[in-house]
Write a protein that holds these residues in place. Structure first.
Motif, short mmCIF file in Angstrom:
data_model
loop_
_atom_site.label_atom_id
_atom_site.label_comp_id
_atom_site.label_asym_id
_atom_site.label_seq_id
_atom_site.Cartn_x
_atom_site.Cartn_y
_atom_site.Cartn_z
N ALA B 466 0.79 -1.31 0.22
CA ALA B 466 -0.22 0.07 0.14
C ALA B 466 0.86 1.01 0.09
O ALA B 466 0.65 2.19 -0.86
CB ALA B 466 -1.00 0.17 1.11
N GLU B 486 -1.38 -5.24 3.76
CA GLU B 486 -2.18 -6.28 4.31
C GLU B 486 -1.38 -7.43 3.88
O GLU B 486 -1.17 -7.87 2.78
CB GLU B 486 -3.62 -6.32 3.77
CG GLU B 486 -4.38 -7.50 4.57
CD GLU B 486 -5.80 -7.92 4.07
OE1 GLU B 486 -6.18 -7.13 3.29
OE2 GLU B 486 -6.32 -8.87 4.74
N LEU B 493 -3.15 -5.90 8.70
CA LEU B 493 -2.15 -5.17 8.15
C LEU B 493 -0.95 -5.38 8.96
O LEU B 493 -0.81 -5.56 10.02
CB LEU B 493 -2.56 -3.50 8.61
CG LEU B 493 -2.28 -2.59 7.66
CD1 LEU B 493 -2.77 -2.54 6.11
CD2 LEU B 493 -2.22 -1.01 8.33
N GLN C 27 -7.88 -10.48 -4.63
CA GLN C 27 -7.35 -10.57 -3.33
C GLN C 27 -6.12 -10.14 -3.15
O GLN C 27 -5.23 -10.92 -2.27
CB GLN C 27 -7.64 -11.98 -2.73
CG GLN C 27 -9.04 -12.46 -2.99
CD GLN C 27 -9.86 -11.86 -1.44
OE1 GLN C 27 -9.38 -11.83 -0.47
NE2 GLN C 27 -10.65 -10.83 -2.01
N CYS C 28 -5.53 -9.13 -3.48
CA CYS C 28 -4.25 -8.51 -3.12
C CYS C 28 -4.02 -7.72 -1.95
O CYS C 28 -2.84 -7.54 -1.37
CB CYS C 28 -3.38 -7.61 -4.28
SG CYS C 28 -4.19 -6.11 -4.53
N GLY C 29 -5.19 -7.41 -1.39
CA GLY C 29 -5.33 -6.57 -0.13
C GLY C 29 -4.73 -5.35 -0.21
O GLY C 29 -4.71 -4.80 0.92
N LEU C 30 -4.67 -4.67 -1.32
CA LEU C 30 -4.12 -3.33 -1.42
C LEU C 30 -5.41 -2.33 -0.81
O LEU C 30 -5.14 -1.33 -0.44
CB LEU C 30 -3.81 -2.77 -2.83
CG LEU C 30 -3.53 -1.35 -3.03
CD1 LEU C 30 -2.37 -0.89 -2.39
CD2 LEU C 30 -3.33 -1.00 -4.73
N THR C 32 -7.34 -3.02 1.74
CA THR C 32 -7.12 -3.05 3.30
C THR C 32 -6.13 -2.20 3.51
O THR C 32 -6.26 -1.05 4.56
CB THR C 32 -6.95 -4.32 3.68
OG1 THR C 32 -7.78 -5.19 3.09
CG2 THR C 32 -6.65 -4.43 5.10
N GLY C 33 -4.93 -2.26 2.84
CA GLY C 33 -3.72 -1.34 3.00
C GLY C 33 -3.95 0.03 2.95
O GLY C 33 -3.22 0.99 3.34
N SER C 34 -4.95 0.34 2.17
CA SER C 34 -5.18 1.80 1.59
C SER C 34 -6.39 2.20 2.44
O SER C 34 -6.50 3.55 2.51
CB SER C 34 -5.51 1.89 0.31
OG SER C 34 -4.53 1.38 -0.60
N ASN C 38 -7.55 1.09 9.03
CA ASN C 38 -6.51 0.36 9.31
C ASN C 38 -5.33 1.18 10.12
O ASN C 38 -4.47 0.68 10.76
CB ASN C 38 -5.95 -0.58 8.25
CG ASN C 38 -6.92 -1.78 8.12
OD1 ASN C 38 -7.18 -2.58 8.72
ND2 ASN C 38 -7.55 -1.33 7.04
N SER C 42 -8.86 -2.67 12.93
CA SER C 42 -8.61 -3.44 11.75
C SER C 42 -9.70 -3.56 11.02
O SER C 42 -10.84 -3.60 11.63
CB SER C 42 -8.19 -5.04 12.31
OG SER C 42 -8.16 -5.89 11.20
N LEU C 44 -10.61 -5.45 7.32
CA LEU C 44 -10.34 -6.16 6.27
C LEU C 44 -11.15 -6.03 5.15
O LEU C 44 -12.16 -7.00 4.76
CB LEU C 44 -10.19 -7.64 6.77
CG LEU C 44 -8.81 -7.74 7.94
CD1 LEU C 44 -8.75 -9.37 8.13
CD2 LEU C 44 -7.65 -7.31 7.64
N ARG C 46 -10.64 -6.40 2.07
CA ARG C 46 -10.34 -7.65 0.99
C ARG C 46 -11.24 -8.72 1.59
O ARG C 46 -11.77 -9.44 0.64
CB ARG C 46 -8.68 -8.14 1.11
CG ARG C 46 -8.73 -9.26 0.53
CD ARG C 46 -7.16 -9.87 0.59
NE ARG C 46 -7.07 -10.17 2.23
CZ ARG C 46 -7.64 -10.96 2.83
NH1 ARG C 46 -8.38 -11.88 2.07
NH2 ARG C 46 -7.36 -11.26 4.06
#
Lengths: 144, 661, 381
Positions: B466, B486, B493, C27-30, C32-34, C38, C42, C44, C46
């Motif tokens: 990210a 993540e 995370l 399902q890369c989770g970007l 969630t990370g963005s 978070n 938490s 999620l 994704r």
């Protein structure tokens, strides 16, 4: 006897004809009213072909080419697109109802697009009834 | 080849051959009825049905009728012409009839298989056959053509793809012109440190090949040169090459390097991905082929300010020549192999990764140079402040598999990421994190390499990165990068503090791919790479006859695949040269010069530049070798002067009439 | 363990409710990370998308109500998955089928909007009261409407935004109308909270009111009104020119329409609102205005423009309770304090409300003022 429309389809050799072949190979079923004529490229479709078809008693015309961007000859189908736009104006002026002339992109693996297009134009034309060909004769005379 | 018999004014005798295809056609269409109905038409002399028309017995039926009954037009009602048209054309040819006096009616794929059995299916088959009968009356013989192939090949691009293709051809003692834009051949491969999965040193395996190129008497090497114009057609291309002025006489220079040594002006080295420096007169790297420097006019102070000439003073060979100008050279070749390679994605637009802003965020190519013993740090990994990094994060899929940038997978990054992990461990013993979405290790020995690197205690985190931010400097560890993403397998995370991050950037089409595509009349696929003739069955040929594409200009690929493609294209070029001629398509446009009104509409429409205007006769003419028979010109010609062989207006109109009336 | 018998109906319902490109997610989770959540707890994203793909959604989960629709994930998603649409679709399924409970605070706001046309449940006839002290001469025949948004119309802490805007418009010589009690909430957040029917009815009422008043151009203070009028009402057949007030004023400021008499000697950090910046790509106009006001020193926060940090108020969250230590607005205030700003400038009433609330929790040793960009123009006049 019920009205069985006669429809001519012009298919480009590389995508649409291959897609129509694939429809057969996949044993998809569609109305038997459409007779295919193979062209090298849909961009090679001369307007006189369409007028001739109506003159000889066709009730509808289907034109198929590769998806835009996939033309075997780079951009022939863009020419088809432009030409068909003009041609549809002409056929409408001649009193040929809009659903009787259709352009459909059919890629070499798009068998279902082909059978759907065949069924759709057959049903549309069946609903319209037979085409009265007198209208087109004068106009197409010089082209044939 | 002479035109076999069958002139249009012959007495027309048509033979119609209806195939049962076992039950394939016969169970849906009443084939006997189709033959019977055909026979009723005046022009038809004979109509037969047979269980397998494509069998040798079926073919013989046709052959006998041609020989014995004088049949001079043939209609075969069977499967799609895309399958057996050529087979039946051969039957005609063997029987002394021009093969284009055949028409196939497709009553299998587009009739029997598409419809339910019954009178409507038979009715449609009748119409299709009648269309073919009416059409074949208008068929006339077509002369098949061949063109001589000039025995020389142009290879554009001197990376590993171009080097391999050039060597294959030259080793067969055929002339190759190898044109490279940069001052040296070698391409991206020369910039790499080690190669996956075997970890041999890239220079060690590449340099011998480069030397071979220099030594091989059949290779005419032109570096610092660009192809600017290509005309002609398969077998006979005329190519114009611009040889950029080196300001050093290639014949006099002995490659001693004194000019480079004495040049007082430095700039960023492109070869070192701008991490190192080079002089204004330079060879990009020590093993350069040819070992002849160039003077960079943009950086040379003599060119900029009119003073210096240090290089000239010291050059004993008197090779420096500030008066040199660009030269244009004309080449004549029969085939062209395009090996122009790729550019690397610039990750600056992904602002949350901080590339360009955070000094310890590098691209993959930069990391290669940092690892290389000939690189700017002599192969030592160093942070911006000179410390050795203790931890590294390798970020996958930067600009790849991302529809905001490039939707495709760049194919090599998973593997070079693993390689970086190994190299980092080897050089520093530090921690390595791989931040990946999917591991794609599909080549020979690749999965094994993945397993080996796993065994070196590399940490794998599944997720797309990210952000990268700079943590405030710690007195003990200095500045650290903080990565956040993540871990999709942990389901949470994670923040990863590392010293250095490498962005494994996408392989992209060259920035000037469009220009090259225009010069060579190549197509490009949606991703921007050059388009092959067929994605599976003809991956090195293009729609432009005689022009082949190899390596990453066709799409991202690794070195083994690139080399295999290069050898394949070389074989294709050699096949043309060895035979000395090429058959060209029979289906081409013809212009009736008596009807041509010189409007030139067709000239601009032709996608292959096959129509040119003859100013002397004031008519347009078709180059049959370039023409591919699409009839776009024919459809647009306002005078009706153009007609495409075997797809002429009269033929199609007759077919329309046949299927309807 | 989840018994994986994909609940096709749930997935189908989502698709019907507008969950576009759901299947394309790898399902890369970007996301969630963005996601700003978070940074405080938490969340999620994704995993929710994956559950939606498989049709194993936990409709009872409070997570379904977290998304602030800030669009950071959508903007970065490598597969172009319309994550906001998926979140919206799940809420819509709950709203329309009663599968699970809607959070109380949200339900109250929605009931108020349905009844009174504003989330606070204030009487509609008082909607225009904010303008009373200004003694505006309403130009009832003007085809330009100033639509203040419910918050500045009723919320005492934010009314000053509407007043400053009217003042500035007056100074610029702009004729404008106010429809007061004939206006309803724009419905943008209502829609994101899953109540498609209420949104449609609000839109219908507003379009009718605007058309009857002969409105051609609408000026708004809220990026949420801007978004719905411009991008959503237009799909329902509305044809108005919609401008956020900063878009309308920026050219006037550049042309020198305002004679600034006072220096505003302040260090100002501009906070990009999600709906102006990420959703609609408007970054430059507010900055241009601020730079033109004499005395202002414009400083940038760490996360700006397309990477802006959400205040936490979008997607209906403005009406829902957010735990004390889970407010993004607190993080943003801290960022503003860290860059030494005297003023945190905003151009969205939701952001203003959230920041004002956050400020209450900060120790008063050092603080920052929250001001609308338009208020700062007023200060310079």
């Amino acid at each position: 006897m019920s009205f069985e429309p006669k429809i001519v389809a012009f298919l480009c050799n590389w995508c649409s004809y291959a897609g129509a072949d694939l429809a057969g190979v996949s044993r998809y079923k569609c109305a038997p009213n459409v007779m295919s004529i193979r062209l090298m490229c849909s961009g090679g479709l001369e307007p006189s072909f369409v007028l001739k078809a109506f003159k000889e008693g066709a009730d509808g015309v289907l034109v198929c080419g590769c998806n835009l961007g996939d033309c075997h000859y780079t951009d022939g189908n863009y020419k088809t697109l432009m030409r068909m736009t003009l041609l549809k104006k002409l056929t409408e002026q001649l009193g040929i109802e809009e659903p009787r002339v259709r352009l459909q992109w059919v890629c070499a693996s798009c068998a279902e697009d082909f059978t759907n297009a065949v069924n759709r134009i057959t049903e549309d034309v069946r609903a319209l009834g037979p085409y009265k060909k007198e209208k087109v004769e004068v106009e197409s005379g010089k082209n044939t | 080849m002479s035109i076999l018999k069958g002139k249009p004014d012959d007495d027309i005798k048509i033979g119609v051959y209806v195939c049962h295809c076992g039950h394939n056609i016969a169970s849906t269409v009443d084939v006997e009825e189709v033959a019977r109905r055909a026979k009723e038409l005046g022009e038809v002399s004979v109509a037969r049905d047979y269980v397998y028309m494509c069998s040798s017995k079926g073919q013989n039926l046709i052959r006998q009728d041609i020989m014995q009954l004088g049949i001079n037009r043939v209609v075969v009602a069977a499967c799609s012409p895309r399958l057996y048209e050529q087979t039946f054309q051969n039957v005609l040819r063997e029987s002394g009839l021009n093969p284009y006096l055949l028409q196939v009616a497709n009553i299998r794929e587009q009739c029997a298989w598409l419809h339910e059995p019954g009178p409507l299916a038979t009715e449609k088959a009748n119409r299709l056959v009648k269309g073919a009968i009416k059409r074949v009356i208008h068929h006339s013989p077509i002369e098949e053509q061949s063109v001589p192939v000039f025995p020389a090949t142009l290879v554009i691009g001197g990376g590993i793809a171009g080097i391999q293709a050039a060597l294959e051809i030259a080793n067969s003692q055929q002339i190759v012109y190898l044109v490279e834009r940069e001052p040296s051949i070698g391409g991206h491969m020369a910039q790499f440190d080690k190669t996956f999965p075997t970890l041999d040193c890239s220079a060690c395996i590449l340099t011998p090949k480069m030397n071979e190129v220099a030594r091989n008497p059949y290779i005419r090497l032109m570096t610092y040169s660009e192809v600017v114009e290509v005309s002609g057609y398969v077998g006979n291309f005329n190519v114009k090459v611009r040889r950029k002025a080196r300001y050093i006489d290639e014949d006099k220079c002995v490659g001693c390097g004194i000019c480079v040594e004495k040049c007082p002006w430095s700039t960023e080295s492109e070869f070192d991905a701008d991490l190192g420096v080079r002089k204004a007169v330079y060879t990009p790297f020590p093993q350069a082929i040819p070992n002849i420097p160039v003077i960079d006019k943009e950086r040379c102070v003599y060119f900029l300010k009119g003073k210096c000439r240090a290089c000239e003073k010291f050059c004993e060979a008197k090779a420096i020549n500030f008066q040199q100008e660009d030269l244009f050279i004309e080449l004549h070749v029969g085939a062209i192999i395009v090996a122009t390679g790729y550019d690397v994605f610039d990750p600056t637009p992904i602002s949350q990764y901080g590339y360009g802003r955070l000094p310890n965020v590098f691209t993959s190519l930069e990391f290669e140079r940092l690892c290389s013993p000939s690189g700017p740090t002599g192969g030592q990994l160093k942070l911006a402040d000179g410390r050795e990094p203790k931890s590294l994060a390798v970020i996958h899929c930067v600009g790849s598999r991302d529809q905001n940038y490039n939707a495709y997978c760049s194919r090599v990054c998973c593997m070079h990421s693993l390689k970086y992990s190994h190299l980092f461990k080897e050089k520093t013993g530090g921690e390595v994190y791989q931040i990946y979405i999917d591991m794609r290790c599909t080549g020979k020995g690749y999965e094994e390499f993945y397993e080996r690197v796993q065994g070196e205690h590399v940490r794998f985190i599944r997720g797309k990165l990210a952000t990268i931010t700079a943590d405030s400097p710690d007195s003990e560890t200095g500045e650290k990068l903080s990565l956040s993403c993540e871990d999709t397998l942990l389901g949470g995370l994670v923040n990863i503090p590392v010293d250095m991050a490498v962005l494994c950037v996408a392989l992209e089409p060259r920035h000037d791919a469009e220009q090259v595509a225009q010069i060579l009349r190549l197509g490009r696929s949606r991703d921007g790479f050059f388009m092959e003739r067929h994605p599976k069955l003809d991956p090195v040929a293009t729609m432009s006859e005689g022009i082949f594409i190899v390596g990453c200009c066709q799409g991202p690929k690794d070195i083994p695949d690139t080399v295999a493609q290069a050898s394949a294209a070389a074989a294709r070029a050699l096949a043309m040269i060895v035979r000395g001629k090429m058959e060209t398509g029979a289906i081409t446009a013809a212009i009736d010069e008596t009807l041509c009104s010189a409007c030139k509409v067709c000239n601009a429409l032709c996608p292959y530049g096959a129509i040119f205007f003859d100013e002397v006769s004031n008519v347009s003419r078709v180059n049959r070798i370039l023409c591919k028979g699409c009839n776009v010109c024919g459809a647009a010609c306002p005078s009706g002067a153009i007609s495409t062989r075997n797809f002429s207006e009269s033929q199609i109109l007759a077919e329309i009439e046949g299927v309807l009336v | 363990m989840v018994a994986l018998t994909p609940f096709k109906e749930a997935a189908d319902m989502l698709m019907e409710a507008g969950a576009e490109k759901l299947d394309n997610c790898y399902q890369c989770g970007l996301c969630t990370g963005s996601c700003p959540w978070n940074q405080v707890r938490s969340f999620l994203v994704r995993r929710i998308i994956h559950q939606a793909q498989l049709g194993v959604i936990d409709f009872e989960s409070e997570d379904l109500w977290l998304c602030t629709t800030c669009r950071n994930c959508v903007q970065r998603c490598p597969r172009g998955v319309e994550i906001i649409d998926i979140m919206k679709a799940m809420r819509r399924v709950i709203t329309e089928t009663g599968t699970a409970k809607i959070p109380d605070s949200l339900r109250l706001a929605i009931t108020n909007i349905a009844g009174a046309g504003n989330p606070l449940g204030e009487p509609p006839e008082q909607r225009g009261d904010w303008a009373a002290p200004l003694r505006l001469k309403h130009k009832a025949d003007s085809s330009t409407l100033y639509f203040s948004c419910c918050i500045p119309a009723y919320e005492p802490k934010v009314k000053r935004v509407a007043r400053a805007t009217a003042q500035v418009l007056k100074t610029s010589g702009t004729d404008f109308n106010i429809l007061a009690s004939r206006e309803n909430c724009c419905g943008e957040s209502v829609r994101k909270a899953g109540d498609e029917n209420l949104f449609n009815s609000l839109a219908e009422k507003n379009i009718k009111a605007f058309s009857e008043a002969g409105i051609k151009q609408i000026l708004v203070s809220s990026p949420h009104c801007y978004h719905s009028f411009k991008n959503e009402y237009s799909k329902l057949g509305a044809d108005f020119e919609v401008l956020h007030i900063v878009q309308y004023l920026a050219p006037l400021v550049s042309e020198g329409k305002f004679k600034f008499k006072k220096e505003v000697k302040k260090k100002v950090a501009y906070h990009d609102s999600c709906y102006l910046a990420r959703h609609n790509g408007i970054y430059d106009e507010p900055r241009r205005i601020l730079e033109s006001i004499p005395g202002i020193e414009l400083v940038e926060l760490p996360d700006v423009k397309e990477n802006t940090l959400c205040c936490g108020g979008g997607g209906g969250r403005i009406w829902m309770d957010t735990k004390k230590d889970e407010r993004f607005s607190d993080l943003r205030i801290q960022q503003a304090l860290d860059v030494g700003a005297d003023v945190l400038a905003v151009s969205c009433p939701y952001c203003m409300l959230n920041f004002e609330d956050s400020l209450l929790g900060f120790s008063n040793t050092k603080t920052v003022e929250i001001k609308d960009v338009v208020e700062l123009i007023c200060e310079g006049l």
